[in-house]
Design an enzyme around this catalytic site. Structure first.
Site, mmCIF file in Angstrom:
data_model
loop_
_atom_site.group_PDB
_atom_site.id
_atom_site.type_symbol
_atom_site.label_atom_id
_atom_site.label_comp_id
_atom_site.label_asym_id
_atom_site.label_seq_id
_atom_site.Cartn_x
_atom_site.Cartn_y
_atom_site.Cartn_z
ATOM 1 N N ARG A 85 53.476 154.624 -75.556
ATOM 2 C CA ARG A 85 54.152 153.336 -75.749
ATOM 3 C C ARG A 85 54.448 153.115 -77.241
ATOM 4 N NH1 ARG A 85 49.751 149.674 -72.761
ATOM 5 N NH2 ARG A 85 48.444 151.335 -73.571
ATOM 6 N N LYS A 99 47.694 150.239 -79.231
ATOM 7 C CA LYS A 99 46.247 150.418 -79.014
ATOM 8 C C LYS A 99 45.456 150.069 -80.277
ATOM 9 C CE LYS A 99 44.474 151.486 -75.741
ATOM 10 N NZ LYS A 99 44.057 150.568 -74.646
ATOM 11 N N TYR A 118 46.465 145.352 -79.295
ATOM 12 C CA TYR A 118 45.292 145.234 -78.417
ATOM 13 C C TYR A 118 44.093 145.697 -79.235
ATOM 14 C CZ TYR A 118 48.283 144.824 -74.270
ATOM 15 O OH TYR A 118 49.195 144.395 -73.341
ATOM 16 N N HIS A 161 40.348 144.661 -78.302
ATOM 17 C CA HIS A 161 39.144 144.793 -77.462
ATOM 18 C C HIS A 161 37.895 144.959 -78.312
ATOM 19 C CE1 HIS A 161 41.830 144.980 -74.110
ATOM 20 N NE2 HIS A 161 42.431 146.052 -74.580
ATOM 21 N N GLU A 212 45.015 140.401 -76.505
ATOM 22 C CA GLU A 212 44.297 140.024 -75.282
ATOM 23 C C GLU A 212 43.457 138.764 -75.400
ATOM 24 O OE1 GLU A 212 43.508 142.624 -77.169
ATOM 25 O OE2 GLU A 212 41.367 142.471 -77.593
ATOM 26 N N SER A 222 48.328 144.697 -67.092
ATOM 27 C CA SER A 222 47.419 144.624 -65.949
ATOM 28 C C SER A 222 48.176 144.857 -64.643
ATOM 29 C CB SER A 222 46.728 143.261 -65.913
ATOM 30 O OG SER A 222 45.857 143.143 -66.995
ATOM 31 N N VAL A 226 37.256 143.711 -63.150
ATOM 32 C CA VAL A 226 36.682 142.432 -63.570
ATOM 33 C C VAL A 226 36.956 142.184 -65.058
ATOM 34 C CG1 VAL A 226 34.843 142.584 -61.855
ATOM 35 C CG2 VAL A 226 34.417 143.383 -64.170
ATOM 36 N N LEU A 227 36.948 140.937 -65.431
ATOM 37 C CA LEU A 227 37.129 140.589 -66.845
ATOM 38 C C LEU A 227 36.402 139.298 -67.159
ATOM 39 C CD1 LEU A 227 38.741 141.032 -69.599
ATOM 40 C CD2 LEU A 227 40.402 139.453 -68.685
ATOM 41 N N VAL A 269 39.000 150.301 -64.051
ATOM 42 C CA VAL A 269 40.142 149.848 -64.864
ATOM 43 C C VAL A 269 39.646 149.037 -66.064
ATOM 44 C CG1 VAL A 269 42.385 148.668 -64.803
ATOM 45 C CG2 VAL A 269 41.552 149.827 -62.767
ATOM 46 N N ASP A 280 38.678 149.715 -70.594
ATOM 47 C CA ASP A 280 39.183 149.379 -71.939
ATOM 48 C C ASP A 280 38.342 148.285 -72.599
ATOM 49 O OD1 ASP A 280 40.127 147.473 -70.136
ATOM 50 O OD2 ASP A 280 41.941 147.077 -71.280
ATOM 51 N N VAL A 312 40.444 155.933 -67.186
ATOM 52 C CA VAL A 312 41.475 156.041 -68.220
ATOM 53 C C VAL A 312 41.686 154.659 -68.844
ATOM 54 C CG1 VAL A 312 43.903 156.585 -68.655
ATOM 55 C CG2 VAL A 312 42.563 157.992 -67.071
HETATM 56 N N1 LIG Z 1 42.515 150.646 -68.278
HETATM 57 C C1 LIG Z 1 43.684 150.070 -68.535
HETATM 58 O O1 LIG Z 1 44.654 150.735 -68.877
HETATM 59 C C2 LIG Z 1 43.829 148.580 -68.370
HETATM 60 C C3 LIG Z 1 45.080 147.977 -68.390
HETATM 61 C C4 LIG Z 1 45.155 146.594 -68.183
HETATM 62 C C5 LIG Z 1 43.996 145.843 -67.985
HETATM 63 N N2 LIG Z 1 42.793 146.481 -68.000
HETATM 64 C C6 LIG Z 1 41.525 145.773 -67.774
HETATM 65 O O2 LIG Z 1 41.399 145.406 -66.401
HETATM 66 C C7 LIG Z 1 40.483 144.328 -66.290
HETATM 67 C C8 LIG Z 1 41.055 143.218 -65.427
HETATM 68 O O3 LIG Z 1 42.183 142.654 -66.082
HETATM 69 P P1 LIG Z 1 42.971 141.428 -65.440
HETATM 70 O O4 LIG Z 1 44.183 141.228 -66.260
HETATM 71 O O5 LIG Z 1 43.101 141.614 -63.973
HETATM 72 O O6 LIG Z 1 41.960 140.221 -65.720
HETATM 73 P P2 LIG Z 1 41.943 138.809 -64.980
HETATM 74 O O7 LIG Z 1 41.292 137.848 -65.919
HETATM 75 O O8 LIG Z 1 43.291 138.466 -64.449
HETATM 76 O O9 LIG Z 1 40.988 139.051 -63.739
HETATM 77 C C9 LIG Z 1 39.632 139.351 -63.864
HETATM 78 C C10 LIG Z 1 38.929 138.800 -62.651
HETATM 79 O O10 LIG Z 1 37.585 139.272 -62.679
HETATM 80 C C11 LIG Z 1 36.820 138.261 -62.050
HETATM 81 N N3 LIG Z 1 35.410 138.500 -62.284
HETATM 82 C C12 LIG Z 1 34.661 138.260 -63.392
HETATM 83 N N4 LIG Z 1 33.386 138.641 -63.181
HETATM 84 C C13 LIG Z 1 33.327 139.140 -61.910
HETATM 85 C C14 LIG Z 1 32.300 139.699 -61.111
HETATM 86 N N5 LIG Z 1 31.045 139.817 -61.546
HETATM 87 N N6 LIG Z 1 32.620 140.119 -59.854
HETATM 88 C C15 LIG Z 1 33.876 139.990 -59.379
HETATM 89 N N7 LIG Z 1 34.899 139.470 -60.094
HETATM 90 C C16 LIG Z 1 34.622 139.048 -61.344
HETATM 91 C C17 LIG Z 1 37.367 136.979 -62.661
HETATM 92 O O11 LIG Z 1 36.978 135.846 -61.895
HETATM 93 C C18 LIG Z 1 38.866 137.261 -62.616
HETATM 94 O O12 LIG Z 1 39.468 136.766 -61.440
HETATM 95 C C19 LIG Z 1 40.219 143.881 -67.732
HETATM 96 O O13 LIG Z 1 38.990 144.395 -68.145
HETATM 97 C C20 LIG Z 1 41.350 144.487 -68.516
HETATM 98 O O14 LIG Z 1 41.026 144.702 -69.877
HETATM 99 C C21 LIG Z 1 42.703 147.821 -68.196
#
Ligand SMILES: NC(=O)c1ccc[n+]([C@@H]2O[C@H](COP(=O)([O-])OP(=O)(O)OC[C@H]3O[C@@H](n4cnc5c(N)ncnc54)[C@H](O)[C@@H]3O)[C@@H](O)[C@H]2O)c1
Length: 366
Positions: free
Chosen positions: A15, A75, A93, A95, A117, A132, A236-237, A264, A267, A295
């Site tokens: 990207r 990143k 980003y 983190h 973020e 996401s 989760v987040l 997921v 990160d 990843v």
């Molecule tokens: N690996 C990647 O390339 C990549 C890309 C985008 C996002 N992400 C990551 O994915 C994750 C989710 O992102 P998002 O945008 O969907 O966030 P989001 O805030 O939209 O959703 C996260 C959800 O997790 C829930 N949650 C929190 N604690 C929990 C638990 N103990 N059990 C169940 N649910 C729980 C929250 O209530 C919320 O609904 C984040 O960590 C984000 O950084 C990773």
């Protein structure tokens, strides 16, 4: 303002932080852009695309950093990049909750760092959302591949057939990633369960998608579902903080061999105890016969889509930062949320708590 765009250097990150449409807007507002040679290549944009808008193409990252007041990246920076950003502004980003080393390095180098973020508006993270959506959809598609015997998996077809059952998909976290993974999973006919701690959110999902199974996330419920799960997506987040660990190493013994854990949330540090960062070139490893996919830059597998979606969300924030500078944050509460470090002070409460470092209020520092 002088704005720099380095080529991303982490493994297989294609990207670019500023696409030609964003560059055009910034140039029209009288800003100067220094783009590293070939920075847009991976996303399908050539140096000429930027040059004809009035951007300056430079050969090396150090020329990008030296010439610019504001560095815009995708990143989080590596240490050698932070060294070159001393006293500059960085928007990317970050983190930081998952990296004490990077937090300390930014503080030590006096970098004014702003994170995409940590901006939360109406309970949404607008600059995380487009990535996401992509990560949620791709995590499921990638997991389907891993179910194939030829890829080391169980040899299951996600949808089953008229004479055999579909696969079981468990998604933990019903935010943007989780719902996007769920849509793909339901669309392909898998038996899909989604968990969250927010029951109101789960109820509205169930109303919209009656075929999905919902549940309030708890250790006991997850333990009950793991023995039949073919694919588990960790989505989760906790904004700005480290994600909770929803699957421990001990719990892996409940799963069938060659089941898939896709973290997921890696990160942000990951939500499975056994997760460790992997890359697109070597995306999986096994622990106790369970396939792990971790990843941390999933969207970079589709850089054209990801770069343009990212720019749609970041463009107004980048423009505002470039137009008003750091002073403008005093009157812009949304952009102020992006600020993580400034003049050697850590101004994000969650990051300070995650690493037990001193927090300073941004309003006192600016
Ligand atoms: N690996 C990647 O390339 C990549 C890309 C985008 C996002 N992400 C990551 O994915 C994750 C989710 O992102 P998002 O945008 O969907 O966030 P989001 O805030 O939209 O959703 C996260 C959800 O997790 C829930 N949650 C929190 N604690 C929990 C638990 N103990 N059990 C169940 N649910 C729980 C929250 O209530 C919320 O609904 C984040 O960590 C984000 O950084 C990773």
């Amino acid at each position: 303002m002088k704005i720099g765009v380095p080529k991303e250097i982490i493994s297989q990150e294609y990207r670019v932080s500023i696409n030609p449409e964003t560059a055009k807007l910034l140039i029209e507002s009288s800003h100067q852009l220094f783009i590293q040679k070939n920075a847009g290549d991976g996303s399908g944009y050539t140096d000429q695309d930027y040059e004809k808008l009035g951007c300056t193409i430079v050969d090396t990252p150090s020329e990008v950093f030296t010439n610019s007041d504001l560095i815009v990246k995708v990143k989080e920076p590596l240490n050698e990049e932070v060294e070159m950003m001393r006293d500059k502004m960085l928007f990317t980003y970050l983190h930081l909750s998952s990296s004490k080393d990077l937090t300390k390095k930014l503080l030590e180098c006096n970098v004014t760092s702003l994170a995409y973020e940590t901006v939360v508006i109406n309970n949404e993270t607008p600059m995380l959302k487009p990535m996401s959506e992509i990560a949620g959809r791709l995590s499921l598609l990638d997991a389907i591949e891993l179910l194939k015997k030829s890829k080391g998996g169980k040899g299951k077809l996600i949808s089953g057939t008229s004479l055999s059952d579909p696969a079981n998909v468990l998604i933990i976290g019903a935010g943007i990633v989780g719902v996007n993974a769920m849509q793909m999973s339901l669309g392909l006919g898998a038996n899909t369960t989604i968990l969250d701690i927010n029951n109101e959110l789960l109820r509205s999902i169930k109303t919209q998608y009656p075929a999905v199974n919902i549940g309030t996330s708890s250790k006991e419920l997850i333990e009950g579902l793991l023995p039949i799960a073919d694919i588990v997506i960790g989505a989760v987040l906790t904004p700005g903080a480290k994600p909770p660990t929803v699957i421990s190493r001990e719990m892996l013994s409940l799963m069938q061999p060659k089941s898939i854990l896709s973290d997921v949330a890696i990160d942000q540090g990951g939500c499975f105890e056994t997760s460790k960062v992997t890359s697109h070139s070597d995306p999986t490893y096994e622990v106790d016969d369970i396939i792990h996919y971790c990843v941390r830059n999933i969207p970079s597998a589709v850089p054209f889509t990801a770069t343009n979606a990212l720019n749609e969300s970041t463009r107004p924030f980048i423009a505002r930062l470039a137009n008003d500078g750091i002073e403008g944050l005093k009157s812009n509460t949304n952009l102020l949320m992006a600020l993580n470090t400034h003049q050697g002070h850590l101004v994000n409460q969650e990051v300070a708590d995650a690493h037990d470092l001193k927090y300073s209020s941004p309003t006192n520092i600016l």
